[in-house]
Scaffold this motif. Sequence first.
Motif, short mmCIF file in Angstrom:
data_model
loop_
_atom_site.label_atom_id
_atom_site.label_comp_id
_atom_site.label_asym_id
_atom_site.label_seq_id
_atom_site.Cartn_x
_atom_site.Cartn_y
_atom_site.Cartn_z
N LEU A 120 -8.14 -2.64 9.74
CA LEU A 120 -7.57 -3.84 10.35
C LEU A 120 -8.69 -4.75 10.86
CD1 LEU A 120 -4.74 -2.10 12.43
CD2 LEU A 120 -4.62 -2.98 10.10
N ASP A 121 -8.32 -5.98 11.21
CA ASP A 121 -9.32 -6.93 11.71
C ASP A 121 -10.05 -6.40 12.94
OD1 ASP A 121 -8.58 -8.58 9.70
OD2 ASP A 121 -7.31 -9.89 10.95
N ASN A 122 -9.37 -5.56 13.72
CA ASN A 122 -10.01 -5.00 14.92
C ASN A 122 -10.88 -3.78 14.61
OD1 ASN A 122 -8.13 -3.05 14.38
ND2 ASN A 122 -6.84 -3.42 16.17
N GLY A 123 -11.02 -3.47 13.31
CA GLY A 123 -11.89 -2.36 12.91
C GLY A 123 -11.19 -1.02 12.87
N VAL A 124 -9.91 -0.99 13.26
CA VAL A 124 -9.17 0.29 13.29
C VAL A 124 -8.70 0.64 11.87
CG1 VAL A 124 -7.06 1.39 14.13
CG2 VAL A 124 -8.47 0.04 15.70
N ARG A 125 -8.83 1.91 11.53
CA ARG A 125 -8.50 2.39 10.19
C ARG A 125 -7.13 3.07 10.20
NH1 ARG A 125 -9.87 6.90 6.93
NH2 ARG A 125 -10.01 8.09 8.85
N GLN A 126 -6.25 2.64 9.32
CA GLN A 126 -4.94 3.29 9.18
C GLN A 126 -4.56 3.30 7.70
OE1 GLN A 126 -2.64 0.58 11.73
NE2 GLN A 126 -1.71 -0.35 9.92
N PHE A 127 -3.38 3.80 7.37
CA PHE A 127 -2.94 3.84 5.98
C PHE A 127 -1.69 2.98 5.84
CE2 PHE A 127 -5.66 7.42 6.60
CZ PHE A 127 -6.37 7.52 5.41
N VAL A 128 -1.58 2.30 4.70
CA VAL A 128 -0.46 1.39 4.53
C VAL A 128 0.17 1.54 3.14
CG1 VAL A 128 -1.32 -0.35 6.14
CG2 VAL A 128 -1.93 -0.50 3.72
N HIS A 129 1.43 1.12 3.10
CA HIS A 129 2.14 1.08 1.83
C HIS A 129 3.03 -0.15 1.87
CE1 HIS A 129 4.59 2.20 -1.58
NE2 HIS A 129 5.63 1.84 -0.85
N TYR A 130 3.01 -0.94 0.82
CA TYR A 130 3.90 -2.09 0.80
C TYR A 130 5.14 -1.75 -0.02
CZ TYR A 130 5.99 -6.59 0.51
OH TYR A 130 6.92 -7.60 0.62
N ASP A 131 6.27 -1.78 0.64
CA ASP A 131 7.53 -1.43 0.00
C ASP A 131 8.27 -2.72 -0.32
OD1 ASP A 131 10.09 -0.60 -0.55
OD2 ASP A 131 9.99 1.06 0.87
N GLU A 132 8.69 -2.87 -1.57
CA GLU A 132 9.37 -4.12 -1.93
C GLU A 132 10.64 -4.38 -1.12
OE1 GLU A 132 9.36 -3.58 -6.18
OE2 GLU A 132 7.18 -3.66 -5.88
N ASP A 133 11.30 -3.29 -0.72
CA ASP A 133 12.54 -3.45 0.04
C ASP A 133 12.26 -3.81 1.50
OD1 ASP A 133 13.55 -2.32 -2.24
OD2 ASP A 133 13.58 -0.30 -1.37
N ALA A 134 11.01 -3.68 1.89
CA ALA A 134 10.70 -3.86 3.32
C ALA A 134 10.20 -5.26 3.58
CB ALA A 134 9.65 -2.85 3.73
N GLU A 135 10.46 -5.72 4.79
CA GLU A 135 9.97 -7.03 5.16
C GLU A 135 8.50 -6.96 5.54
OE1 GLU A 135 12.63 -8.37 8.21
OE2 GLU A 135 14.28 -8.19 6.75
N GLU A 136 8.05 -5.77 5.89
CA GLU A 136 6.66 -5.64 6.30
C GLU A 136 6.04 -4.40 5.68
OE1 GLU A 136 5.78 -4.54 10.38
OE2 GLU A 136 7.87 -3.96 10.69
N GLU A 137 4.72 -4.38 5.73
CA GLU A 137 3.96 -3.25 5.24
C GLU A 137 4.22 -2.06 6.17
OE1 GLU A 137 -0.30 -4.33 3.74
OE2 GLU A 137 -0.44 -3.58 5.79
N LEU A 138 4.48 -0.90 5.61
CA LEU A 138 4.68 0.28 6.45
C LEU A 138 3.34 0.98 6.67
CD1 LEU A 138 7.98 1.61 4.87
CD2 LEU A 138 7.70 0.18 6.90
N MET A 139 3.26 1.78 7.72
CA MET A 139 1.97 2.40 8.03
C MET A 139 2.07 3.89 8.33
SD MET A 139 1.64 3.16 11.54
CE MET A 139 -0.10 2.91 11.81
N MET A 140 0.93 4.56 8.26
CA MET A 140 0.77 5.94 8.72
C MET A 140 -0.58 6.00 9.45
SD MET A 140 3.09 8.34 7.61
CE MET A 140 4.65 7.97 6.79
N LEU A 141 -0.60 6.81 10.50
CA LEU A 141 -1.87 7.06 11.19
C LEU A 141 -2.65 8.11 10.41
CD1 LEU A 141 -0.37 7.62 14.77
CD2 LEU A 141 -1.61 5.59 14.01
N PRO A 142 -3.96 8.16 10.59
CA PRO A 142 -4.71 9.27 10.01
C PRO A 142 -4.13 10.64 10.40
CG PRO A 142 -6.23 7.57 10.68
CD PRO A 142 -4.86 7.12 11.14
N THR A 143 -3.68 10.79 11.66
CA THR A 143 -3.07 12.08 12.07
C THR A 143 -1.76 12.35 11.34
OG1 THR A 143 -2.28 10.85 13.99
CG2 THR A 143 -4.00 12.50 14.41
#
Length: 286
Positions: free
Chosen positions: A203-226
């Motif tokens: 992310l712009d703040n330097g934080v690392r996460q995981f994302v998936h863009y789902d066509e049915d979703a209005e926004e990108e979904l996320m998962m934490l490293p944990t």
Amino acid sequence: MSSPGDYDAVRKDIAALLHQPEYDDGSAGPVLVRLAWHSAGTYDAETDTGGSNGAGMRYEAEGGDPANAGLQHARVFLEPLKEKHNWITYADLWTLAGAVAIKEMGGPEISWLPGRTDYVDDSKLPPRGRLPDGAQGADHLRWIFYRMGFSDQEIVALSGAHNLGRCHADRSGFDGAWVNAPTRFSNTYFRLMISRSWKEKTLDNGVRQFVHYDEDAEEELMMLPTDLALMADPSFKHWVQVYAKDKDKFFEDFAKVFTKLIELGITRDEKGQITNTDNEKGGYHS
Ligand code: CCH
């Protein structure tokens, strides 16, 4: 006002306050669940310190822990209820609010018992750093949750709470929701973890996460490293697969483990009365 001990009246008022059209996804539920979890998740079995008894998060030492950033919103939501039902302790109110919110959002019935006090024993104040850090992996999760006495299965079941709510860049630094319907308790978190491909994103703040863009979703979904660490570890992964397939089993196990969480550090007699709070000795009251 309600009569002391009328927990059903409190439950009704908690259910009624969940609807918050101006807040997040329209519900106070997820942040209330997180409040209950963080109030209890400081427990250390070896020293018998931390846990929900005492509601220590009202004080800077615990409330100011960066891991608790944003939970003031949950406490503010509950403040009118504390005023109305002034006989209930904060420690009971916070844990009950989490339990009621889970049920109201479509989750299982969580068995909840009262009796926590707002008495803080200075010698039992949990140090900071007892709550998990989302940037870490499986070893960290075990280190945190084994300390409280949870098993691998229980760690995975508890993590299923990430079906609710979202990350806020101004609270944890992470950003976004895990599922499309984050105010509906379900096993979607586990299903998405398995079925989607997750891409690392900084992310712009330097934080690392995981994302998936789902066509049915209005926004990108996320998962934490944990969260994704649960997939990388064979013992955790087994339970992710079980819960992704079997929603009823997840609900059943989640209900048990959430009850265990909010009872950490509390011992009760056969009537359910708490036996290990001592209001006379040292410490301070609110
Ligand atoms: Fe969590 N959680 N949690 N979590 N959590 C966050 C949000 C929620 C971790 C990190 C984060 C549990 C376990 C873990 C909820 C319930 C539970 C956020 C975003 C982070 C980061 C905070 C923000 O920015 O507002 C980590 C690491 C672990 C390790 O296991 C457990 C256990 C539970 C409950 C049983 C809920 C609910 C939320 C959403 C809160 C909201 O405001 O929407």
